[in-house]
Design an enzyme around this catalytic site. Sequence first.
Site, PDB file in Angstrom:
ATOM      1  N   ARG A  50      53.124  47.575   9.474  1.00 45.28           N
ATOM      2  CA  ARG A  50      54.370  47.781   8.852  1.00 45.28           C
ATOM      3  C   ARG A  50      55.427  46.900   9.348  1.00 45.28           C
ATOM      4  NH1 ARG A  50      55.270  53.965   9.429  1.00 45.28           N
ATOM      5  NH2 ARG A  50      55.875  53.788  11.522  1.00 45.28           N
ATOM      6  N   ASP A  52      59.313  45.535   9.809  1.00 46.41           N
ATOM      7  CA  ASP A  52      60.639  46.243   9.687  1.00 46.41           C
ATOM      8  C   ASP A  52      61.449  45.588   8.450  1.00 46.41           C
ATOM      9  OD1 ASP A  52      60.258  48.073  11.792  1.00 46.41           O
ATOM     10  OD2 ASP A  52      61.007  46.654  13.182  1.00 46.41           O
ATOM     11  N   ARG A 198      59.996  40.386  18.706  1.00 45.28           N
ATOM     12  CA  ARG A 198      61.493  39.952  18.718  1.00 45.28           C
ATOM     13  C   ARG A 198      62.061  40.079  20.139  1.00 45.28           C
ATOM     14  NH1 ARG A 198      63.116  43.974  14.141  1.00 45.28           N
ATOM     15  NH2 ARG A 198      65.341  43.373  14.683  1.00 45.28           N
TER      16      ARG A 198
END
Length: 265
Positions: A50, A52, A198
């Site tokens: 999934r 973002d 990230r």
Amino acid sequence: MPRLKLTLEYEGTRYVGWQVQPNGPSLQGVLEGALAKLLGAPVSVRSAGRTDAGVHATGQVVSFDTERVLPMKAYVMGLNSLLPEDVAVVDAVEAPEGFDPRRWSRGKRYRYRVSNRRSRSPLRRVTHWEVFAPLDVEAMRRAAAHLVGRHDYSSFRAADCQAKHAVREVWKVAVEGAPGADIAFVVEGTAFLKHMVRNLVGTLVEVGKGRKPESWVADVLAARDRKRAGPTAPAHGLVMEEVFYGEGPPPRTPGALADADEDEG
């Protein structure tokens, strides 16, 4: 009933993320809508991960079951005619029996893109994190070596990450490019925690700016404390590049499978 496997490319700028949500358009939603038009019946798709809001992909993998038999080109040419211009099917094949894009995954590759030019770039504004301060690429490469291996990555998980544990195996953290130009962080591993890639990038950029020494990255990893790491890099620089598969589901050990309800990248 045939099970189909699609590989997708998309620009995630205008989407709330992969999963259907009430607050805006999702990639899962537009794909299931297009499939329903193509097949004449509701379709539920499973994904390899999934992504973002704002995250892009060149190799997202999905699967679904359908009673209707169509030629494979219908799932590329036909489906692409029904999808918006920022989403495309780049490959379609019939999947092996029991195929699950998440549970059969042996790992993933993410690429995080940074523009290190001295001025802003209109063409890169939705695909790169623009960092104007010169980055020490060699220092970031040396610091990245501390992040490879099997570790507890609690320092790099989002505060609201729902994974049951933070042990993951990272095979590769490469830093490509040169100061003052385009720089890419290429991360490969078995599975990833929410915002993990990230957060790794945001931490390495602190080293690249000269704010932290290379050894600090090892200290952050060992601390298992998110507050010790660098900032979360913006979503729009991240690309889910490839999902790796073998002949069937891989053997599982603790940390080798991301939790089913978990976000990645």
